[in-house]
Design a protein around this motif. Structure first.
Motif, PDB file in Angstrom:
ATOM      1  N   SER A 170      75.331  78.809 -12.226  1.00 60.10           N
ATOM      2  CA  SER A 170      75.502  77.355 -12.108  1.00 60.10           C
ATOM      3  C   SER A 170      76.552  76.816 -13.068  1.00 60.10           C
ATOM      4  O   SER A 170      76.773  75.600 -13.109  1.00 60.10           O
ATOM      5  CB  SER A 170      74.185  76.619 -12.400  1.00 60.10           C
ATOM      6  N   PRO A 180      79.676  75.362 -14.967  1.00 62.35           N
ATOM      7  CA  PRO A 180      80.801  74.572 -14.470  1.00 62.35           C
ATOM      8  C   PRO A 180      82.117  75.362 -14.498  1.00 62.35           C
ATOM      9  O   PRO A 180      82.973  75.158 -13.647  1.00 62.35           O
ATOM     10  CB  PRO A 180      80.856  73.378 -15.422  1.00 62.35           C
ATOM     11  N   SER A 206      83.685  68.223  -9.562  1.00 57.89           N
ATOM     12  CA  SER A 206      83.367  68.014  -8.148  1.00 57.89           C
ATOM     13  C   SER A 206      83.150  69.333  -7.412  1.00 57.89           C
ATOM     14  O   SER A 206      82.674  69.340  -6.290  1.00 57.89           O
ATOM     15  CB  SER A 206      84.480  67.230  -7.461  1.00 57.89           C
ATOM     16  N   SER A 207      83.501  70.454  -8.033  1.00 56.05           N
ATOM     17  CA  SER A 207      83.270  71.722  -7.344  1.00 56.05           C
ATOM     18  C   SER A 207      82.150  72.491  -8.028  1.00 56.05           C
ATOM     19  O   SER A 207      81.888  72.335  -9.215  1.00 56.05           O
ATOM     20  CB  SER A 207      84.549  72.554  -7.302  1.00 56.05           C
ATOM     21  N   GLN A 208      81.470  73.325  -7.229  1.00 50.55           N
ATOM     22  CA  GLN A 208      80.356  74.127  -7.731  1.00 50.55           C
ATOM     23  C   GLN A 208      80.679  75.598  -7.530  1.00 50.55           C
ATOM     24  O   GLN A 208      81.484  75.949  -6.663  1.00 50.55           O
ATOM     25  CB  GLN A 208      79.089  73.792  -6.934  1.00 50.55           C
ATOM     26  N   ASN A 239      72.479  73.379  -6.964  1.00 53.66           N
ATOM     27  CA  ASN A 239      73.752  73.174  -7.675  1.00 53.66           C
ATOM     28  C   ASN A 239      74.763  74.297  -7.455  1.00 53.66           C
ATOM     29  O   ASN A 239      75.657  74.497  -8.269  1.00 53.66           O
ATOM     30  CB  ASN A 239      73.519  73.010  -9.189  1.00 53.66           C
ATOM     31  N   ARG A 240      74.567  75.053  -6.373  1.00 58.05           N
ATOM     32  CA  ARG A 240      75.505  76.115  -6.028  1.00 58.05           C
ATOM     33  C   ARG A 240      75.763  76.074  -4.530  1.00 58.05           C
ATOM     34  O   ARG A 240      74.894  75.654  -3.762  1.00 58.05           O
ATOM     35  CB  ARG A 240      74.903  77.489  -6.415  1.00 58.05           C
ATOM     36  N   VAL A 258      85.046  75.415  -4.247  1.00 57.35           N
ATOM     37  CA  VAL A 258      84.191  76.161  -5.175  1.00 57.35           C
ATOM     38  C   VAL A 258      84.980  76.520  -6.433  1.00 57.35           C
ATOM     39  O   VAL A 258      86.195  76.713  -6.393  1.00 57.35           O
ATOM     40  CB  VAL A 258      83.563  77.423  -4.542  1.00 57.35           C
ATOM     41  N   SER A 259      84.260  76.603  -7.558  1.00 67.75           N
ATOM     42  CA  SER A 259      84.903  76.857  -8.844  1.00 67.75           C
ATOM     43  C   SER A 259      84.904  78.340  -9.191  1.00 67.75           C
ATOM     44  O   SER A 259      85.726  78.796  -9.988  1.00 67.75           O
ATOM     45  CB  SER A 259      84.172  76.078  -9.935  1.00 67.75           C
TER      46      SER A 259
END
Ligand code: NDP
Length: 213
Positions: A41, A43, A49-51, A73-74, A116-117
């Motif tokens: 999870s 950051p 704004s991306s998960q 949160n993913r 996605v991050s």
């Protein structure tokens, strides 16, 4: 093309890399579960704004208790060749390469997948085995479980990535530094500074980090 580095996150026995039994986890390791949640999870320093995305096989999805899925949160990605929809909050692909190509910090406007991050492969054995073959797979968060392998009776295993020389085990200090860089400070608190094993439910285990050479 795969646009983000890919990490595996997995708990496996020390000797045989056992990861599962009868469709579920062979153990209950609360601190490992907490670390899994925090790492996947995190950051990661990119835009709020991306998960992160968690990529899993159909059987692993089914092994998650209904009240805990989709994982909060993913971005939940489930791979299946037989099922096309796993319900709200999930994204399904029929191949790993399609999934990895679609996961991007900047997806095209028409994409149904949010930005996605980072990308975590969270199991099971079929998906891990395929993910090992991708050049983008560069990191493994491995929880090593020291157990009586006979007693544990695992029926599902990771491929033996340790013996092929492609992967290097990093130090506990490296692992802690990486988690700090990922802004995953809560996770750092769970990792004994000296690499000591955690003891829970009659098992001993340690958090390790591996990187591709
Ligand atoms: P998986 O979770 O890997 O799921 C396998 C299913 O995923 C296949 O049947 C297929 O679904 C789909 N699939 C696999 N490869 C692809 C692909 N390339 N493209 C599209 N779909 C694909 O199952 P495993 O049996 O290998 O692993 C499950 C076990 O692993 C359980 O015991 C679980 O508890 C354990 N586990 C352990 C973890 C740990 O860290 N210790 C983490 C995660 C799981 P379909 O049949 O629908 O086509």
């Amino acid at each position: 093309a795969v646009q983000l580095p890919v990490a595996l996150i997995v708990a496996a026995t020390h000797a045989s890399l056992g990861i599962g039994r009868a469709g579920t986890l062979p153990w209950r390791l609360p601190t490992d579960m907490a670390l899994f949640r925090l790492v996947t999870s995190a950051p990661g320093g990119s835009s709020a704004s991306s998960q992160p995305a968690v990529v899993m096989g159909r059987k692993s999805w089914e092994s998650i208790p209904k009240k805990f899925r989709p994982l909060r949160n993913r971005v939940n990605v489930v791979l299946s060749r037989t099922v096309t929809d796993f319900g709200p909050g999930t994204h399904t692909f029929s191949s790993l390469s399609q999934a990895l190509s679609a996961l991007s910090p900047t997806p095209p406007p028409a994409s149904t997948i949010p930005p996605v991050s980072s990308i975590y492969i969270i199991g099971g054995a079929e998906i891990y085995t395929e993910a090992f073959k991708y050049p983008a797979t560069s990191r493994i968060f491995l929880t090593t479980v020291y157990a009586d392998e006979e007693a544990l009776q695992c029926d599902t295993f990771l491929p033996d990535f340790r013996s092929i020389g492609e992967w290097e085990q990093k130090s506990t200090a490296d692992l802690r530094r990486l988690l700090n860089d990922m802004e995953c400070h809560e996770a750092v608190q769970l990792i004994p500074e000296d690499g000591d094993r955690i003891k829970e439910n009659g098992l001993e285990y340690a958090f390790t980090l591996w990187e591709k050479r």
